[in-house]
Structure formats: structure tokens, C-alpha cells
Scaffold this motif. Structure first.
Motif, PDB file in Angstrom:
ATOM      1  N   SER A  57       0.459  -1.017   0.407  1.00 54.37           N
ATOM      2  CA  SER A  57       0.249  -0.258  -0.262  1.00 54.37           C
ATOM      3  C   SER A  57       1.222   1.366  -0.347  1.00 54.37           C
ATOM      4  O   SER A  57       2.044   1.468   0.516  1.00 54.37           O
ATOM      5  CB  SER A  57      -1.272   0.169   0.696  1.00 54.37           C
ATOM      6  OG  SER A  57      -0.184   0.201   2.027  1.00 54.37           O
ATOM      7  N   SER A 109       0.789   3.839   1.466  1.00 54.68           N
ATOM      8  CA  SER A 109       0.650   4.344   3.015  1.00 54.68           C
ATOM      9  C   SER A 109       1.882   3.880   3.703  1.00 54.68           C
ATOM     10  O   SER A 109       3.214   4.523   4.537  1.00 54.68           O
ATOM     11  CB  SER A 109      -0.175   4.279   3.868  1.00 54.68           C
ATOM     12  OG  SER A 109      -1.296   2.861   3.793  1.00 54.68           O
ATOM     13  N   ASP A 110       1.925   2.749   3.067  1.00 57.94           N
ATOM     14  CA  ASP A 110       3.301   1.228   3.972  1.00 57.94           C
ATOM     15  C   ASP A 110       3.963   1.856   3.003  1.00 57.94           C
ATOM     16  O   ASP A 110       5.591   1.914   3.992  1.00 57.94           O
ATOM     17  CB  ASP A 110       3.099   0.118   4.390  1.00 57.94           C
ATOM     18  CG  ASP A 110       1.967  -0.079   5.358  1.00 57.94           C
ATOM     19  OD1 ASP A 110       1.354   0.257   5.730  1.00 57.94           O
ATOM     20  OD2 ASP A 110       1.248  -1.223   5.014  1.00 57.94           O
ATOM     21  N   ILE A 160       5.606   4.952   2.419  1.00 58.68           N
ATOM     22  CA  ILE A 160       5.684   6.210   2.173  1.00 58.68           C
ATOM     23  C   ILE A 160       5.802   6.408   3.876  1.00 58.68           C
ATOM     24  O   ILE A 160       6.794   7.007   4.576  1.00 58.68           O
ATOM     25  CB  ILE A 160       4.191   7.059   2.208  1.00 58.68           C
ATOM     26  CG1 ILE A 160       4.384   7.617   1.374  1.00 58.68           C
ATOM     27  CG2 ILE A 160       4.344   8.468   3.615  1.00 58.68           C
ATOM     28  CD1 ILE A 160       2.632   8.640   0.844  1.00 58.68           C
ATOM     29  N   TRP A 161       5.075   4.772   4.783  1.00 63.95           N
ATOM     30  CA  TRP A 161       5.859   5.361   6.124  1.00 63.95           C
ATOM     31  C   TRP A 161       7.508   4.247   6.395  1.00 63.95           C
ATOM     32  O   TRP A 161       7.940   4.908   6.903  1.00 63.95           O
ATOM     33  CB  TRP A 161       5.017   4.083   7.353  1.00 63.95           C
ATOM     34  CG  TRP A 161       4.859   4.297   8.493  1.00 63.95           C
ATOM     35  CD1 TRP A 161       5.805   4.774   9.355  1.00 63.95           C
ATOM     36  CD2 TRP A 161       4.457   3.030   8.912  1.00 63.95           C
ATOM     37  NE1 TRP A 161       5.730   4.103  10.616  1.00 63.95           N
ATOM     38  CE2 TRP A 161       4.869   3.814  10.604  1.00 63.95           C
ATOM     39  CE3 TRP A 161       2.537   2.700   9.441  1.00 63.95           C
ATOM     40  CZ2 TRP A 161       3.580   3.227  11.675  1.00 63.95           C
ATOM     41  CZ3 TRP A 161       2.486   2.323  10.021  1.00 63.95           C
ATOM     42  CH2 TRP A 161       2.702   2.575  11.325  1.00 63.95           C
TER      43      TRP A 161
END
Length: 313
Positions: free
Chosen positions: A199, A201-202, A204-205
Motif C-alpha cells: 500500500s 501509505s506503508d 511512505i511510512w
């Protein structure tokens, strides 16, 4: 000038691949254990393996199917040598442990062989030879174990065909805790479980964690290292392969670890800790594995800053 010796023994340290936040690009060497390979120059071309010892079983004596043998074959082919080598391999790293055993043998083999050839070879060339050896074991070319074992320290490697290797400073007070449960986990199996998509978001994290971790190392910012040493992409997928992993990691954190994760493909679990906390972190991780029926080997180690080197004839 012709090589001044006809035999050399090299040591290559174990390594922690990925170091949580740098899948396939970040790795660190470990001073506590490693492999040794003795190489003898012979007049006949080709590469042969004389012996493999060190409590290991079922490692191939056919050079093309052995990581050290294939790495030395790659060196000999590239240089067009009209002479050959015989190898004696001493395994100091448990097989299937996630501590870079296949990489260390490949690295030790090419470092010893390089001491016997008639031209100087820089470490980037040796890296490429060792990569061909590592591919025999893992089924693909990746450098997060080979580069730290060869160069030493915490290493970031960018690129495969034309790799750039950068050694990252590590705060002097940091130690690496390693706990190896008595089980075997094949690299191919651990890679096969991974999803082909992640994903956004992952991603980016994870990028933020990698950047923060590297910045923390460069600035000796222990608080930033503690905040950033977290894998949100690979660890959640692989942790199911290691009984008790969640509890072992939690035990490490409660004992004061800065962070930790699976070492390479596993099943070894590593943690970074300050020197004052490292022994307690190790002890609590061992206890947590035992609660899940697994006995372990464990080490507290400095990060080996020297990498592979010739240690004798």
C-alpha cells in the motif's frame, strides 16, 4: 607482479540483512561469528572444493552449486585465468539462520582467491563475483548480506549491475543482539511468502523510517534511531514463520532495545541496544523464545567494521 603466495585463508563476518527498514539494500556485519575459506592456487584451470567442515550437512561439493565455489568461478572466468583454485570451507554460521551464511562463504572465497591472482582487485569487483555465488543459494541477486560482509559495518547498497556501496556510521555505544532459535528457515521460502504489492501509505511510512534511521546514525541521534527502526512492510508478512516472534520482539523492547526485527530471511531475530542494556535484552529474548519451546544461540556483538579479510595462508 605475480602473486607472492599460493594459498590464502579469508574470514568473512556474518551479517544482518535488511536491518528492518532497508529490504535488500541495507545490511550490517556482525563481529561475533563468520565463515572461513582457504583457497590454494593450482596449475590446472577450474575450481574444486576439497572439503566443507564446521558441523554442516548436505552442502554441495560441486563448485557450480556452492556459493563459495561459484563466486570463485565467476572471478576466474572474468579474469580469463589459465590456472585454477581448490577450496576448503569452514562454516561458522548456522545454515538457514538469516545471518548471511551463504553470502559469507562467497565473500570469503573471493577475498582469499583475490590474494592469489596476479592483478589487484578492488572490493566492488569482488562484490560482483560474490553476488554470482550468493544467487546459487537464494535464487536471485541481492546484496544486503554480501556488501556488509565484504566491506564491514552498516552498509547501504544502491544498484545491482553497477552497485554503489556506502558505509554508514553507527554510534559507538550501539550493540547488536542476535538470538537464533534452533530451527531452519530457507531464504527461498521466506521470499515466497511476500506480497507483490504494498500500500502507498506503508511505502511512505517505510521510506520515512529508512530516512530517519540513516539520519539518526549519521548524527548519533539515539532517539531518532529508536523512533525509526521499525519495519512496516516485510516483518508483518514474515513474522508468522517464526514461532513467538511478536513476544520476542516485545521482550526486547521492554528490556530497553532501540528496535529490532527479523535478521534477513530469519529465523534469527536481531535488536539494536545500547551497550548498558544489551545483555538484558539478549536474556529476555532468549526467555521469550524458550516460552515457545525453542532453544537458542545468542550473541551480543559490536558491528564488525573491518569486513572480510585475509587471516592466514
Amino acid at each position: 607482479m605475480p602473486a607472492s603466495r599460493d594459498s590464502a585463508t579469508a574470514f568473512a563476518p556474518a551479517s544482518v540483512g535488511n536491518v528492518a527498514v532497508g529490504f535488500d539494500i541495507l545490511g550490517q556485519s556482525v563481529a561475533a561469528l563468520g565463515d572461513r575459506v582457504r583457497v590454494v592456487r593450482r596449475s590446472a584451470p577450474g575450481v574444486a572444493i576439497r572439503s566443507i567442515r564446521g558441523g554442516v550437512e548436505d552442502l554441495p561439493l560441486v563448485a557450480e552449486r556452492n556459493t563459495a565455489g561459484m563466486a570463485v568461478i565467476a572471478l576466474a572466468r572474468e579474469l580469463g585465468l589459465d590456472y585454477g583454485f581448490e577450496l576448503e570451507i569452514e562454516k561458522g554460521i548456522p545454515l538457514g539462520s538469516g545471518l548471511g551464511g551463504s553470502a559469507a562463504s562467497a565473500v570469503a572465497g573471493v577475498v582469499a582467491a583475490a590474494a592469489l591472482v596476479d592483478e589487484p582487485l578492488d572490493r566492488t569487483r569482488l562484490l560482483k563475483f560474490a553476488m554470482q555465488g550468493e544467487a546459487v543459494a537464494s535464487g536471485s541477486v541481492h546484496v544486503d548480506n554480501i556488501a556488509p560482509s565484504l566491506f564491514g559495518g552498516l552498509v547501504l547498497t544502491v544498484g545491482i549491475d553497477n552497485p554503489f556501496v556506502k558505509q554508514i556510521p553507527v554510534p559507538e555505544e550501539v550493540r547488536c543482539v542476535l538470538v537464533h532459535p534452533h530451527m531452519v528457515l530457507a531464504t527461498r521460502e521466506a521470499r515466497a511468502i511476500l506480497s507483490k504489492s504494498v500500500s502507498l501509505s506503508d511505502v511512505i511510512w517505510q521510506q520515512a523510517n529508512l530516512a530517519g534511521f540513516l539520519a539518526g546514525c549519521y548524527s548519533s541521534d539515539i532517539a531518532l534511531i529508536r523512533e525509526s527502526l521499525l519495519d512496516v512492510v516485510i516483518e508483518p508478512q514474515r513474522q508468522v514463520l517464526i514461532p513467538g516472534f511478536v513476544e520476542v520482539k516485545q521482550a526486547a523492547l521492554l528490556a530497553g532495545a532501540l528496535g529490532g526485527s527479523i535478521s534477513g530471511a530469519g529465523p534469527t531475530v536481531f535488536a539494536w541496544a545500547l551497550e548498558a542494556d544489551a545483555e538484558n535484552v539478549r536474556s529476555e529474548m532468549v526467555v521469550a523464545f524458550r516460552a515457545h519451546g525453542l532453544e537458542t544461540d545468542s550473541w551480543v556483538s559490536r558491528i564488525d567494521r573491518d569486513g572480510a579479510r585475509v587471516v592466514g595462508d
